[in-house]
Design a protein around this motif. Structure first.
Motif, PDB file in Angstrom:
ATOM      1  N   VAL A 655      39.742  17.275  93.710  1.00 50.75           N
ATOM      2  CA  VAL A 655      38.409  17.839  93.474  1.00 50.75           C
ATOM      3  C   VAL A 655      38.529  19.203  92.804  1.00 50.75           C
ATOM      4  N   GLU A 656      39.511  19.987  93.235  1.00 47.65           N
ATOM      5  CA  GLU A 656      39.698  21.319  92.654  1.00 47.65           C
ATOM      6  C   GLU A 656      39.989  21.222  91.160  1.00 47.65           C
ATOM      7  N   SER A 657      40.889  20.282  90.795  1.00 46.45           N
ATOM      8  CA  SER A 657      41.231  20.154  89.377  1.00 46.45           C
ATOM      9  C   SER A 657      40.051  19.620  88.572  1.00 46.45           C
ATOM     10  N   GLU A 658      39.263  18.738  89.194  1.00 43.85           N
ATOM     11  CA  GLU A 658      38.091  18.198  88.503  1.00 43.85           C
ATOM     12  C   GLU A 658      37.063  19.286  88.244  1.00 43.85           C
ATOM     13  N   LEU A 659      36.852  20.138  89.246  1.00 39.38           N
ATOM     14  CA  LEU A 659      35.909  21.245  89.067  1.00 39.38           C
ATOM     15  C   LEU A 659      36.417  22.243  88.031  1.00 39.38           C
ATOM     16  N   ALA A 660      37.724  22.489  88.062  1.00 37.95           N
ATOM     17  CA  ALA A 660      38.293  23.445  87.108  1.00 37.95           C
ATOM     18  C   ALA A 660      38.048  22.997  85.675  1.00 37.95           C
ATOM     19  N   ALA A 661      38.070  21.667  85.459  1.00 37.28           N
ATOM     20  CA  ALA A 661      37.827  21.152  84.105  1.00 37.28           C
ATOM     21  C   ALA A 661      36.404  21.429  83.656  1.00 37.28           C
ATOM     22  N   LEU A 662      35.483  21.517  84.623  1.00 40.35           N
ATOM     23  CA  LEU A 662      34.087  21.782  84.277  1.00 40.35           C
ATOM     24  C   LEU A 662      33.862  23.238  83.893  1.00 40.35           C
ATOM     25  N   TRP A 663      34.738  24.123  84.351  1.00 39.38           N
ATOM     26  CA  TRP A 663      34.548  25.541  84.018  1.00 39.38           C
ATOM     27  C   TRP A 663      34.864  25.824  82.547  1.00 39.38           C
ATOM     28  N   ASP A 664      35.717  24.947  81.985  1.00 40.21           N
ATOM     29  CA  ASP A 664      36.122  25.193  80.592  1.00 40.21           C
ATOM     30  C   ASP A 664      34.998  24.822  79.624  1.00 40.21           C
TER      31      ASP A 664
END
Length: 664
Positions: A655-664
């Motif tokens: 989930v953390e990596s998925e959310l991080a992709a949304l910040w970009d």
């Protein structure tokens, strides 16, 4: 001098050969306690001590029998049969039959088991109207527990209630009245309970007539499982230790787990003070378990605050380390245990060489369902005992009124078997039969029989026809049981619809046991003093192709051992029980309970607990709580290999990596 001494280790030999005073043998789990005690008896007999001058006190008749058989074999002496050996209660019963008049007991008294005692307290409670005052009053089983603890621990009623039954504090006066009525009722109807056996034996020791006689009757007193003695039993042993008498006690304070029966390791700790000049011998070499299992057990007990320090060791090959399995929930734990049991079976470990242990009976409920689903047969210890079955009690009460027609409690049960006879009619009939006058049976069988309800006519005639020929006692006990069982057939069809045939088959087991007795009184006494645990105990050894897994509470497993042991529900709230958190003393007993469980294993030990506990059996309803491993396992953590059962954690957080992709 004796060749068999070479089979003992130096500490065992020291305990066996000790002379010139009292000796306490602190025997760690699996250290050859039974062998040592049996060898001491053998040494006494082989050395010329008369068998009838030796008293062996145990907590089970099986233990006494096993030790005396071993001793006789070692000493090659037939005289081992003449040793006074048995449980505290059995020896007390034997002495009171001989000397009871010295403490006011009348001949022919009947012995009540624990269930009977509770039932009689229930009658007293009802007659006093204590359950009809518009507020809660302790039930009969609670009253029986309080009474037994007061009697055996020798503590004042107010102290016992305040400590162990605080919800009963406001009922002290009613409890006192119940106990006074109970004692009066017992005396009036010539019955004694288990607590009375010990109390009257202690009174015998203080009697001017019988006391000196009993103190001079024995030269050697040997006591097994001394850590389980209560205050009255400890007083009895001390009273028997007259001039020139040697007391040899064996026990392990680390296995004192019967505080709820008023057993206390304190009596073992105080042994050197109470028996002047006593020598203490410690047995630490373990012949049962592998070193890794002992490492875990030693670590658990390292946190104990008092007692005799000991560190168990073994020269067996090391073997596998114990496992601590963390399970997602109870379903995962049950599945894991079943898979482990089957895996060990495939490796050549028979089911009967494996055991699953637990703190209390209901802890195995889920496991039993899973075992059934996987076609794994099992036998459970620690549940309802054979003599506690209602139908077995029915027949035994018929025997009891033959043996003691003044047994009020037995009459209440027998009369209640008849069609149309309810509680009110039973009370009327007990009065009209004059049960207290001890002629009730003659009255019922004669012309002056009171008026019974019309519906009871056929049942009454069947009962009279069965009881009449048995009244004289000339018929062997087995024949009496057979006649009474025939009468019960009619009564059981109505009272136990659907299960009458199975219950009558249980009575056939009773008849088979009665074959070995010539006296009805002796048969009843021995059944009460040494009851079979289950119907299966009466069936003899299993067939060669029989195999079954053993399920047992830890208390019932004490004294047993298996190649593979699973301990389930080893979490805080279970071990230690959340009911035992009130005092340091109770907490230490819970620690000892865990120690007993761990030391039952010979080769393999698997401890498990469930993290998630559902409030409802349907796990689709997600209401649950989380558990921690038992606090007693923390000091032993390094001795276990850890396993995870159920959902496993993954590295990283998707989930953390998925959310991080949304910040970009």
């Amino acid at each position: 001098m004796f060749g068999w001494l070479d089979d003992l280790n130096p500490q065992q030999r020291a305990a066996v050969l000790h002379d010139g005073g009292h000796v306490l043998v602190v025997a760690g789990a699996g250290s050859g306690k039974t062998r040592t005690l049996a060898a001491r008896v053998a040494r006494l007999l082989a050395g010329g001590v008369r068998p009838e001058r030796v008293l062996l006190l145990t907590f089970s008749r099986r233990a006494a029998r096993e030790m005396l058989v071993r001793a006789g074999r070692l000493a090659q002496a037939e005289g081992a049969r003449r040793v006074w050996g048995g449980t505290f209660h059995a020896v007390a019963h034997r002495l009171l039959r001989q000397h009871g008049a010295a403490v006011g007991l009348r001949p022919g008294f009947t012995l009540l088991d624990q269930g009977d005692s509770a039932d009689l307290l229930g009658l007293v409670r009802r007659d006093l109207g204590l359950g009809e005052r518009g507020r809660r009053f302790p039930k009969k089983d609670t009253l029986a527990s309080i009474y037994s603890r007061v009697a055996n621990a020798q503590e004042r009623l107010a102290t016992v209630v305040d400590h162990a039954y605080p919800w009963c504090r406001d009922d002290l006066e009613g409890i006192k009245a119940s106990f006074a009525g109970y004692v009066e009722r017992k005396r009036a109807h010539n019955v004694v309970d288990f607590d009375d056996l010990l109390l009257y034996w202690r009174a015998l020791m203080a009697s001017p007539g019988a006391g000196p006689l009993l103190r001079s009757a024995f030269d050697h007193i040997l006591v097994d499982e001394f850590q389980d003695t209560n205050a009255v039993q400890a007083d009895i042993v001390a009273a028997l230790a007259g001039p020139g008498v040697c007391v040899a006690a064996v026990g392990d304070d680390a296995q004192a787990i019967y505080g709820f029966r008023s057993g206390s390791a304190r009596h073992m700790v105080e042994f050197p003070d109470r028996f002047a000049g006593a020598t203490v011998v410690t047995l630490e070499r373990n012949y049962r378990s592998t070193p890794p299992i002992l490492d875990a057990a030693n670590a658990v007990m390292a946190g104990a605050g008092s007692g005799y320090g000991k560190r168990l060791w073994s020269d067996r090959p090391r073997g596998a380390r114990p496992a601590l399995a963390t399970c997602l929930d109870e379903l995962a734990q049950s599945a894991f245990v079943c898979e482990s049991v089957l895996e060990h079976r495939e490796r050549g470990v028979a089911l009967r060489d494996q055991a699953v242990l637990f703190r209390t009976g209901h802890h195995s409920d889920g496991l039993e369902l899973e075992l059934g689903r996987r076609n794994i047969p099992f036998v459970k210890y620690g549940g309802l005992k054979f003599l506690e079955g209602a139908h077995v009690k029915d027949l035994l009460c018929l025997l009891r009124i033959l043996d003691n027609p003044g047994d009020e409690l037995a009459w209440h049960r027998v009369l209640g078997l008849l069609d149309g006879v309810g509680p009110a009619t039973t009370r009327r009939l007990v009065e009209e039969l004059d049960v207290a006058g001890a002629a009730a049976l003659t009255t019922m069988l004669g012309q002056d029989c009171p008026r019974f309800p019309p519906a009871a006519a056929e049942d009454l005639e069947a009962l009279r026809a069965a009881l009449g020929p048995c009244l004289s006692g000339d018929l062997p006990p087995a024949v009496q049981v057979e006649r009474l069982a025939t009468a019960c057939g009619r009564l059981f069809d109505r009272r136990y619809p659907g299960t009458a045939a199975v219950r009558l088959a249980d009575l056939e087991h009773l008849r088979a046991m009665a074959v070995h007795h010539r006296s009805r009184s002796r048969f009843l006494a021995e059944l009460t003093l040494d009851p079979p645990a289950r119907t299966a105990d009466l069936a003899g050894p299993p067939h060669l192709d029989d195999d079954y897994l053993v399920l047992s509470t830890i208390h019932s497993a004490k004294g047993g051992e298996w190649r593979v042991v699973h301990l389930i529900h080893a979490s805080d709230g279970n071990i230690p029980s959340d009911m035992a958190l009130g005092s340091a003393q109770e907490m230490e007993e819970e620690r000892r309970l865990l120690y007993v469980a761990l030391t039952r294993a010979r080769d393999t030990l698997v401890v498990s607990y469930a993290i998630r506990h559902y409030f409802r059996r349907d796990t689709l309803d997600d209401a649950h709580a989380y558990a921690q491993p038992s606090r007693f396992l923390a000091p032993a953590a390094a001795a276990f290999d850890n396993l995870s059962v159920g959902e496993t954690a993954v590295q990283g957080d998707p989930v953390e990596s998925e959310l991080a992709a949304l910040w970009d």
